[in-house]
Design a protein around this motif. Structure first.
Motif, PDB file in Angstrom:
ATOM      1  N   ARG A   1      -5.970   6.067  -2.568  1.00 21.23           N
ATOM      2  CA  ARG A   1      -5.294   5.518  -3.646  1.00 21.23           C
ATOM      3  C   ARG A   1      -4.342   4.348  -3.168  1.00 21.23           C
ATOM      4  O   ARG A   1      -3.422   5.008  -2.091  1.00 21.23           O
ATOM      5  CB  ARG A   1      -4.719   6.568  -4.570  1.00 21.23           C
ATOM      6  CG  ARG A   1      -4.468   6.087  -5.970  1.00 21.23           C
ATOM      7  CD  ARG A   1      -3.980   6.985  -6.914  1.00 21.23           C
ATOM      8  NE  ARG A   1      -2.928   6.584  -7.855  1.00 21.23           N
ATOM      9  CZ  ARG A   1      -1.890   7.159  -8.585  1.00 21.23           C
ATOM     10  NH1 ARG A   1      -1.888   8.457  -8.536  1.00 21.23           N
ATOM     11  NH2 ARG A   1      -1.372   6.472  -9.401  1.00 21.23           N
ATOM     12  N   LYS A   2      -3.905   3.420  -3.926  1.00 22.67           N
ATOM     13  CA  LYS A   2      -2.752   2.432  -3.619  1.00 22.67           C
ATOM     14  C   LYS A   2      -1.581   2.721  -4.362  1.00 22.67           C
ATOM     15  O   LYS A   2      -1.584   3.429  -5.352  1.00 22.67           O
ATOM     16  CB  LYS A   2      -3.486   1.261  -4.185  1.00 22.67           C
ATOM     17  CG  LYS A   2      -4.659   0.450  -3.252  1.00 22.67           C
ATOM     18  CD  LYS A   2      -4.275  -0.568  -2.570  1.00 22.67           C
ATOM     19  CE  LYS A   2      -5.169  -0.967  -1.605  1.00 22.67           C
ATOM     20  NZ  LYS A   2      -4.872  -1.865  -0.201  1.00 22.67           N
ATOM     21  N   THR A   3      -0.743   2.023  -3.909  1.00 23.34           N
ATOM     22  CA  THR A   3       0.498   2.594  -4.648  1.00 23.34           C
ATOM     23  C   THR A   3       0.770   1.608  -5.734  1.00 23.34           C
ATOM     24  O   THR A   3      -0.098   0.801  -5.751  1.00 23.34           O
ATOM     25  CB  THR A   3       1.859   2.111  -3.561  1.00 23.34           C
ATOM     26  OG1 THR A   3       1.770   0.928  -3.274  1.00 23.34           O
ATOM     27  CG2 THR A   3       1.836   3.120  -2.273  1.00 23.34           C
ATOM     28  N   GLU A   4       1.733   1.921  -6.726  1.00 24.91           N
ATOM     29  CA  GLU A   4       1.779   1.156  -7.718  1.00 24.91           C
ATOM     30  C   GLU A   4       2.018  -0.351  -7.541  1.00 24.91           C
ATOM     31  O   GLU A   4       1.634  -1.232  -8.149  1.00 24.91           O
ATOM     32  CB  GLU A   4       3.112   1.519  -8.554  1.00 24.91           C
ATOM     33  CG  GLU A   4       2.983   2.788  -9.414  1.00 24.91           C
ATOM     34  CD  GLU A   4       2.059   2.362 -10.466  1.00 24.91           C
ATOM     35  OE1 GLU A   4       2.085   1.363 -11.245  1.00 24.91           O
ATOM     36  OE2 GLU A   4       1.032   3.207 -10.650  1.00 24.91           O
ATOM     37  N   LYS A   5       2.734  -0.698  -6.361  1.00 22.83           N
ATOM     38  CA  LYS A   5       3.058  -1.896  -6.080  1.00 22.83           C
ATOM     39  C   LYS A   5       1.706  -2.851  -5.522  1.00 22.83           C
ATOM     40  O   LYS A   5       1.748  -3.955  -6.002  1.00 22.83           O
ATOM     41  CB  LYS A   5       3.917  -1.887  -4.530  1.00 22.83           C
ATOM     42  CG  LYS A   5       4.393  -3.300  -4.183  1.00 22.83           C
ATOM     43  CD  LYS A   5       5.286  -3.146  -3.180  1.00 22.83           C
ATOM     44  CE  LYS A   5       6.102  -4.379  -2.605  1.00 22.83           C
ATOM     45  NZ  LYS A   5       4.747  -5.174  -1.675  1.00 22.83           N
ATOM     46  N   GLU A   6       0.736  -2.041  -5.097  1.00 24.23           N
ATOM     47  CA  GLU A   6      -0.235  -2.767  -4.471  1.00 24.23           C
ATOM     48  C   GLU A   6      -1.521  -2.477  -5.464  1.00 24.23           C
ATOM     49  O   GLU A   6      -2.639  -3.112  -5.105  1.00 24.23           O
ATOM     50  CB  GLU A   6      -0.664  -1.870  -3.204  1.00 24.23           C
ATOM     51  CG  GLU A   6       0.475  -2.272  -2.125  1.00 24.23           C
ATOM     52  CD  GLU A   6       0.603  -3.529  -1.716  1.00 24.23           C
ATOM     53  OE1 GLU A   6      -0.696  -4.535  -1.601  1.00 24.23           O
ATOM     54  OE2 GLU A   6       1.554  -4.019  -1.274  1.00 24.23           O
TER      55      GLU A   6
ATOM     56  N   GLY B   1      -8.442   1.735  -2.629  1.00 24.47           N
ATOM     57  CA  GLY B   1      -8.870   0.829  -1.816  1.00 24.47           C
ATOM     58  C   GLY B   1      -9.536   1.368  -0.517  1.00 24.47           C
ATOM     59  O   GLY B   1      -9.613   2.594  -0.252  1.00 24.47           O
ATOM     60  N   MET B   2     -10.441   0.388   0.197  1.00 27.02           N
ATOM     61  CA  MET B   2     -10.962   0.583   1.277  1.00 27.02           C
ATOM     62  C   MET B   2     -10.525  -0.445   2.557  1.00 27.02           C
ATOM     63  O   MET B   2     -10.598  -1.764   2.200  1.00 27.02           O
ATOM     64  CB  MET B   2     -12.449   0.359   1.201  1.00 27.02           C
ATOM     65  CG  MET B   2     -13.191   0.256   2.190  1.00 27.02           C
ATOM     66  SD  MET B   2     -15.019   0.474   1.781  1.00 27.02           S
ATOM     67  CE  MET B   2     -15.508  -1.368   1.788  1.00 27.02           C
TER      68      MET B   2
ATOM     69  N   VAL C   1      -2.936   2.429   2.025  1.00 24.55           N
ATOM     70  CA  VAL C   1      -3.392   3.574   1.061  1.00 24.55           C
ATOM     71  C   VAL C   1      -2.488   4.894   1.431  1.00 24.55           C
ATOM     72  O   VAL C   1      -2.045   4.953   2.122  1.00 24.55           O
ATOM     73  CB  VAL C   1      -4.819   3.964   1.172  1.00 24.55           C
ATOM     74  CG1 VAL C   1      -5.958   2.740   0.645  1.00 24.55           C
ATOM     75  CG2 VAL C   1      -5.315   4.281   2.475  1.00 24.55           C
ATOM     76  N   MET C   2      -2.585   5.794   0.246  1.00 23.33           N
ATOM     77  CA  MET C   2      -1.866   7.030   0.241  1.00 23.33           C
ATOM     78  C   MET C   2      -3.106   7.863   1.046  1.00 23.33           C
ATOM     79  O   MET C   2      -4.122   7.871   0.418  1.00 23.33           O
ATOM     80  CB  MET C   2      -1.190   7.539  -1.107  1.00 23.33           C
ATOM     81  CG  MET C   2      -0.285   6.466  -1.615  1.00 23.33           C
ATOM     82  SD  MET C   2       0.485   7.009  -3.222  1.00 23.33           S
ATOM     83  CE  MET C   2      -0.572   6.483  -4.320  1.00 23.33           C
TER      84      MET C   2
END
Lengths: 476, 476
Positions: free
Chosen positions: A201-206, A216-217, A448-449
């Motif tokens: 998962r991407k952060t809020e910012k991204e 994201g990959m 990514v997280m």
């Protein structure tokens, strides 16, 4: 061109990786600059890679229950504004059609930067009842995002991509779809492009402008930078509410649908180059290589060399190998280098002396190894070798990647690791301010997280309690 | 929807053919209107036809030595102006991008209406010597022509097409290419779309803006009107001079190349509908039908009907038939009509009583004939039947077409024949004034010139000496 000339004309990848990239994409004729700033022409060799990518993805999309369709490229400007975050994200990058058919238009049209808005408008019309759901469509299309700094395949004003758009009756289904497609991309990247990726998962910012959550990959390039190679978005009811995507549910109530979208683009060609290339040029994984085996006749006029080369060509084609025989009026050495530069996985050299012994020389682009083989065994050998090369390229990339992720516990450590061409993993508090501070100090962004055990109880940046591990890297 | 409902909701094709067309394309879910006036959404069933068309054409383009590539959709406005006729023809229809990335552009960009200009600009850069020629590329792309009156597939602001662009060292080669591709289109129209066509040279009035000569492929629709289904242009050195496409020839002299271009579009889907459809809806030729055989289980829950249906499905798929089994929770009658409306070539009905005898009912969409067949023979029977249907559809179209071309010797005779839903052939003096007078009086335009013996020594319109026979027809 001869290898010496090529090597001379291509920047040293250890010294100037970006220039090496530009030199390689242009000289191997994958791409050329278009006349309008920031646009690209995808030349036949590059487009053939894209067609192979399309074929592989289409099979996977079909297997997961999707159909292809095509939506208009012109979107009324007002549509973009209906979803607040969406317009904020995309408005600065759009190209506007203001005049058409000799007249000023009553409303400006946006050349699609992505198609959530226009597709949701149509879905709202098509979905009446729960029986009409889910709708799971994909489109192959050109999109336009006006960028200040552009590079062929990586960031261009116009590019080609696929965008999947789905709408479901329940949140659960839409979330499942989002993750299923992330998984499809991951499997495709590894098994077709031979590129191991990080997904998460991407952060809020991204995250994508308008999404609830973006996955994201991320692929590691040979210079240690990250390339966002694909994304999958859970859109929740954001677009459903903006476009009135309602349906009559089993219980007789009218409800908003839940949607997802996901896409990959011609950027993947850039990923292939920067994940596998070397100083000689491209190294293409067999599954996407336009030519999998190139036959080069040596002293072609002598002792049946040409005839035998054509026989080998037919034999390879008949077992399903994308083979070609280079009969051009150039020296064998020139041809060897040309096809090495173009990254063809296997080269077969057939010359008069080998021929007398019923043999040929086989060259592997990935390992640069040569071996002598019996001519009649070539089809069987090449058929077995292509998957071996494919697997070896993935293995090599995996080793490279695994050796280049460093756990870090301070921003200073992070900076050192990044300078050493690594990805870094660090614990993070969840605050955007820390992402921004890290970016400021290291030029790295959160990619990514990850869902593994926290590296530390405190944030790498601010020292407050950590919530997630995050991969930080410099990125394309 | 049920047949009664469909028939009720679809205009009578004998009474109002244009409305029948619109009703059919919308109700069979081939297409929908886009939000911006004049645009269309190609829905999955329509897009699947397009993908089959692409596959068949790609094979033929490859076999004739062409490669696919992709050029930018944005063309500097000034490019269009470099070829005088070209700009005159296309300027009134273009969409203009005037702003991008939040700024007014220094030069407006045209959204490609066709790509001769931008492709010639690139070819000029790529062709240095005679060794670089010919260049023979094709692109699949969206194009934009802003039209006042639009209809799905036939005339829309944006449509999908392929455009081939070639450049050669000699006039002879470029002329040969132009005619070769016209031949490819003709063979494709007949053998894949089952539509017999007229091919020939267009008059000066009807030729492509910027071409030396245009060759057209004209298809007769069931209402006796003509649909221009494809064109191939010999461009001479017109674009070569406008874009400085020069090469160093063997003799050491710098020379302009000779170019050609050729294209077909999503219009072909409109041709399929209007050449083969009937009051029940679509009738699709097997080669382009997204579903070639539909299995409908009758009383599906009884005596192994569902299981047997799935077996038949697997057996059909395994012999390469695009088959589907309709397991939706609807009545068999509803499904029969749905798939008839959608033009699926073969329907297989499997019910409990037939099943006891090891039999099923097979329905042919083109002839509306039913036959009882042994279930185990279905794969063999359908495999043989599909080419038979394909051939029968072409045969039927040929007979229709041949019965609808009238030789005429006066404009009055022409008018009568046209009103009787015919094409007309007449001798013509070669003057544009006569074409215009005929158009004025009969609403018919010259479609192609034919190379056969003159029907009369004098022009059908002015009575001066005739030069060519011309097919005149009302056209889409």
């Amino acid at each position: 061109m001869a290898k010496e000339q090529f090597v001379k004309e291509v920047a040293d990848m250890e010294v100037d990786f970006p220039q090496w990239y530009t030199d390689v994409v242009l000289k191997t004729e994958l791409v050329d600059y278009g006349p309008v700033k920031g646009t690209m022409v995808i030349r036949p060799y590059g487009y053939a890679i894209w067609e192979n990518i399309q074929k592989e993805l289409n099979e996977r999309f079909r297997a997961t229950g999707h159909e292809n369709a095509y939506f208009p490229m012109f979107i009324p400007e007002s549509y973009l504004k209906r979803e607040a975050e969406h317009v904020e994200g995309f408005a600065p990058e759009v190209a506007l059609v203001t005049h058409a058919g000799g007249e000023k238009l009553a409303e400006n049209l946006v050349v699609r930067p992505t198609s959530e808005t226009i597709i949701c408008e149509m879905y709202a019309k098509w979905m009446q009842s729960y029986r009409d759901l889910p709708i799971k469509l994909n489109q192959w299309a050109n999109v336009c995002r006006w960028e200040k700094t552009t590079r062929p395949f990586l960031r261009t004003s116009e590019f080609l991509w696929q965008e999947g758009h789905t709408v479901h009756a329940t949140e659960e289904e839409a979330r499942e779809e989002t993750l299923t497609m992330l998984g499809v991309y991951r499997e495709f990247a590894e098994n077709v492009l031979a590129i191991p990726v990080f997904t998460g998962r991407k952060t809020e910012k991204e995250k994508f402008a308008g999404a609830k959550e973006t996955y994201g990959m991320e692929a590691m390039m040979l210079d240690g930078k990250s390339l966002q190679a694909g994304t999958s978005h859970y859109l929740g009811q954001n677009f459903a509410k903006a476009f009135n995507m309602k349906f009559l549910d089993k219980d007789g109530a009218h409800k908003y649908g839940y949607s997802s979208s996901w896409g990959v683009s011609t950027r993947l060609i850039g990923a292939l180059i920067m994940a596998h290339g070397d100083q000689r040029g491209l190294v293409l994984p067999p599954k996407v290589a336009p030519v999998q085996a190139i036959i080069v006749p040596v002293a072609a006029h002598k002792g049946g060399v040409n005839e035998k080369s054509q026989e080998v060509l037919s034999a390879l084609l008949s077992v399903g190998v994308r083979a070609k025989c280079d009969t051009r009026d150039m020296s064998p050495g020139w041809k060897f280098n040309e096809w090495e530069m173009k990254g063809v996985p296997v080269r077969i050299e057939i010359g008069p002396r080998d021929l007398e012994r019923g043999e040929a020389v086989l060259f592997r682009r990935d390992t640069l190894e040569k071996q002598t083989v019996k001519i009649e065994e070539i089809p069987a050998i090449v058929s077995a070798l292509l998957p071996e090369i494919q697997a070896h390229m993935l293995e090599k990339s995996k080793k490279f990647r695994d050796s280049r992720v460093k756990n870090v516990y301070s921003v200073e450590e992070m900076l050192t690791a990044l300078d050493g061409k690594n990805f870094t993993k660090a614990a993070w508090c969840g605050e955007r301010a820390c992402e921004e501070a890290i970016k400021e100090k290291t030029a790295a962004s959160s990619r990514v997280m990850t869902e593994d055990e926290l590296l530390s109880e405190t944030c790498v940046c601010c020292g407050k309690p950590a919530k997630k591990n995050v991969l930080f890297a410099r990125a394309y």
